[in-house]
Design a protein around this motif. Structure first.
Motif, mmCIF file in Angstrom:
data_model
loop_
_atom_site.group_PDB
_atom_site.id
_atom_site.type_symbol
_atom_site.label_atom_id
_atom_site.label_comp_id
_atom_site.label_asym_id
_atom_site.label_seq_id
_atom_site.Cartn_x
_atom_site.Cartn_y
_atom_site.Cartn_z
ATOM 1 N N GLY A 179 0.810 -1.212 0.000
ATOM 2 C CA GLY A 179 0.000 0.000 0.000
ATOM 3 C C GLY A 179 0.845 1.265 0.000
ATOM 4 O O GLY A 179 0.516 2.247 -0.673
ATOM 5 N N LEU A 180 1.949 1.256 0.744
ATOM 6 C CA LEU A 180 2.836 2.409 0.770
ATOM 7 C C LEU A 180 3.442 2.682 -0.601
ATOM 8 O O LEU A 180 3.608 3.843 -1.006
ATOM 9 C CB LEU A 180 3.954 2.184 1.795
ATOM 10 C CG LEU A 180 3.542 2.194 3.269
ATOM 11 C CD1 LEU A 180 4.706 1.746 4.148
ATOM 12 C CD2 LEU A 180 3.066 3.580 3.686
ATOM 13 N N ARG A 181 3.769 1.622 -1.336
ATOM 14 C CA ARG A 181 4.327 1.794 -2.686
ATOM 15 C C ARG A 181 3.289 2.422 -3.614
ATOM 16 O O ARG A 181 3.605 3.334 -4.393
ATOM 17 C CB ARG A 181 4.783 0.442 -3.232
ATOM 18 C CG ARG A 181 5.346 0.507 -4.647
ATOM 19 C CD ARG A 181 5.705 -0.876 -5.149
ATOM 20 N NE ARG A 181 6.854 -1.405 -4.439
ATOM 21 C CZ ARG A 181 8.111 -1.152 -4.781
ATOM 22 N NH1 ARG A 181 8.366 -0.370 -5.809
ATOM 23 N NH2 ARG A 181 9.103 -1.677 -4.115
ATOM 24 N N GLN A 182 2.049 1.952 -3.558
ATOM 25 C CA GLN A 182 0.990 2.537 -4.385
ATOM 26 C C GLN A 182 0.750 4.002 -4.012
ATOM 27 O O GLN A 182 0.531 4.850 -4.882
ATOM 28 C CB GLN A 182 -0.296 1.740 -4.217
ATOM 29 C CG GLN A 182 -0.207 0.302 -4.691
ATOM 30 C CD GLN A 182 -1.430 -0.504 -4.307
ATOM 31 O OE1 GLN A 182 -2.497 0.050 -4.034
ATOM 32 N NE2 GLN A 182 -1.285 -1.809 -4.255
ATOM 33 N N ALA A 183 0.781 4.279 -2.720
ATOM 34 C CA ALA A 183 0.501 5.641 -2.253
ATOM 35 C C ALA A 183 1.585 6.624 -2.682
ATOM 36 O O ALA A 183 1.293 7.809 -2.898
ATOM 37 C CB ALA A 183 0.363 5.649 -0.736
ATOM 38 N N LEU A 184 2.815 6.160 -2.826
ATOM 39 C CA LEU A 184 3.912 7.058 -3.186
ATOM 40 C C LEU A 184 3.713 7.649 -4.574
ATOM 41 O O LEU A 184 3.843 8.863 -4.769
ATOM 42 C CB LEU A 184 5.240 6.315 -3.107
ATOM 43 C CG LEU A 184 6.502 7.146 -3.369
ATOM 44 C CD1 LEU A 184 6.612 8.272 -2.348
ATOM 45 C CD2 LEU A 184 7.749 6.265 -3.329
ATOM 46 N N SER A 185 3.396 6.811 -5.546
ATOM 47 C CA SER A 185 3.166 7.317 -6.901
ATOM 48 C C SER A 185 1.928 8.199 -6.952
ATOM 49 O O SER A 185 1.901 9.228 -7.654
ATOM 50 C CB SER A 185 3.022 6.152 -7.881
ATOM 51 O OG SER A 185 1.976 5.279 -7.489
ATOM 52 N N LEU A 186 0.892 7.830 -6.191
ATOM 53 C CA LEU A 186 -0.320 8.653 -6.124
ATOM 54 C C LEU A 186 -0.030 10.002 -5.478
ATOM 55 O O LEU A 186 -0.576 11.042 -5.884
ATOM 56 C CB LEU A 186 -1.394 7.911 -5.345
ATOM 57 C CG LEU A 186 -2.789 8.523 -5.291
ATOM 58 C CD1 LEU A 186 -3.363 8.697 -6.692
ATOM 59 C CD2 LEU A 186 -3.719 7.672 -4.441
#
Length: 259
Positions: A179-186
Motif C-alpha cells: 500500500g505504501l508503494r501505491q501511495a507514493l506514486s499517487l
C-alpha cells in the motif's frame, strides 16, 4: 560479476531505448509543442539552477513527504483497528467504500474552504489520496494474520502493544508496504495537482507557469524533473523496504530453494 553486469544491463536497457527513441523521433521536430529532446536537455541546466531547486523543488518535496507521513500514520492506525475487529469492519466498510470512490482532486475546492490556500491545503490533498491504498492494504494484512501465530502469542503471554508490534504489524508489513508503494506514486500526482491551485511555488505551479508563458522547452524540463523525482523516490523506497522486510524476502528465497 557477470551476473551483476547482466542485471545492470537489464535494468538500464529499457530507459536507454526510451531515451534513444525519444531523441530520434523528436530530433527533426519543428512543432513548438514537441521540441527536440536535444533542446530540452540543453535548456535543463539553465532552468533548474540552485535558486529554482530551493524555491520550487524543495517545497514540493516537503508537501509530498508531509502528506505521505500523515497518510501513513492514519492509514496504518485505522487499518489496524478496522482489520482487528469484525464489528468495526462491518460498520466502517460502507463508509470507506463511499469515500474511496470520491476522486481526491475533486476534494481540492472543499479542502480549500476549510484549510485555506497554504501548504496545509496541499498536504491534506496529498494525504486524502494516499491514505486509501495504505488503509485498505493494512486492513487486508491484519485480517490475514495467521490464527495459529496469534494463538501461540497468546499462550506465551504476548499481549497488548507487544502483540501488536511483533505479531500483527510484523505479519501484515508486506501488505502494508504494498500500500505504501501505491501511495507514493499517487502522492506525486496529487502534489502536482494541489500546486496548480492558488500556489506561488512548487513543481506543479512552475510547470503551469511555463505552459502559460509558452516556454515549452522549460515546461518539458519540469516534466523531466518530476520523472527523475519519482524514480529517485522509488529507489529510496525499495532500499527501505528491502531493509525492513529483509526477513520476509529471506523466507521467500528459502522457500524457493527448498524442494
Amino acid at each position: 560479476m557477470k551476473r551483476v553486469l547482466a542485471r545492470v544491463l537489464f535494468v538500464v536497457a529499457l530507459p536507454a531505448l526510451f531515451v534513444a527513441g525519444w531523441w530520434l523521433t523528436s530530433d527533426g521536430s519543428t512543432n513548438v509543442y514537441w521540441p527536440p529532446l536535444r533542446t530540452i536537455l540543453t535548456t535543463f541546466p539553465d532552468v533548474w539552477t540552485g535558486e529554482r531547486v530551493s524555491h520550487d523543488l524543495l517545497p514540493s518535496m516537503e508537501r509530498l513527504l508531509g502528506g505521505y507521513a500523515v497518510a501513513t500514520v492514519a492509514g496504518v492506525a485505522l487499518g489496524t483497528v478496522i482489520g482487528s475487529y469484525r464489528r468495526v469492519r462491518a460498520v466502517c466498510e460502507p463508509v470507506l467504500e463511499f469515500l474511496r470512490a470520491i476522486p481526491p482532486p475533486v476534494l481540492v475546492p472543499v479542502i480549500m474552504l476549510f484549510a485555506g490556500i497554504g501548504d496545509t491545503m496541499k498536504v491534506l490533498v496529498i494525504a486524502s489520496g494516499c491514505v486509501w491504498p495504505i488503509l485498505l492494504n493494512t486492513v487486508e494484512g491484519v485480517r490475514a494474520v495467521d490464527a495459529v501465530m496469534s494463538e501461540t502469542a497468546r499462550l506465551y503471554g504476548i499481549t497488548g502493544v507487544a502483540r501488536l508490534r511483533h505479531v500483527v504489524l510484523r505479519a501484515a508489513s508486506p501488505q502494508i508496504f504494498a500500500g505504501l508503494r501505491q501511495a507514493l506514486s499517487l502522492g506525486i500526482i496529487l502534489m502536482v495537482i494541489s500546486e496548480m491551485f492558488a500556489a506561488s511555488d512548487g513543481l506543479g505551479f512552475t510547470i503551469v507557469q511555463f505552459q502559460r508563458g509558452f516556454a515549452i522547452p522549460d515546461m518539458w524540463t519540469g516534466i523531466l524533473v518530476l520523472g527523475l523525482l519519482g524514480f529517485l523516490l522509488s529507489v529510496v523506497f525499495r532500499l527501505v523496504e528491502r531493509r525492513v522486510l529483509g526477513w520476509y524476502h529471506g523466507l521467500r528465497a528459502a522457500s524457493r530453494r527448498s524442494p
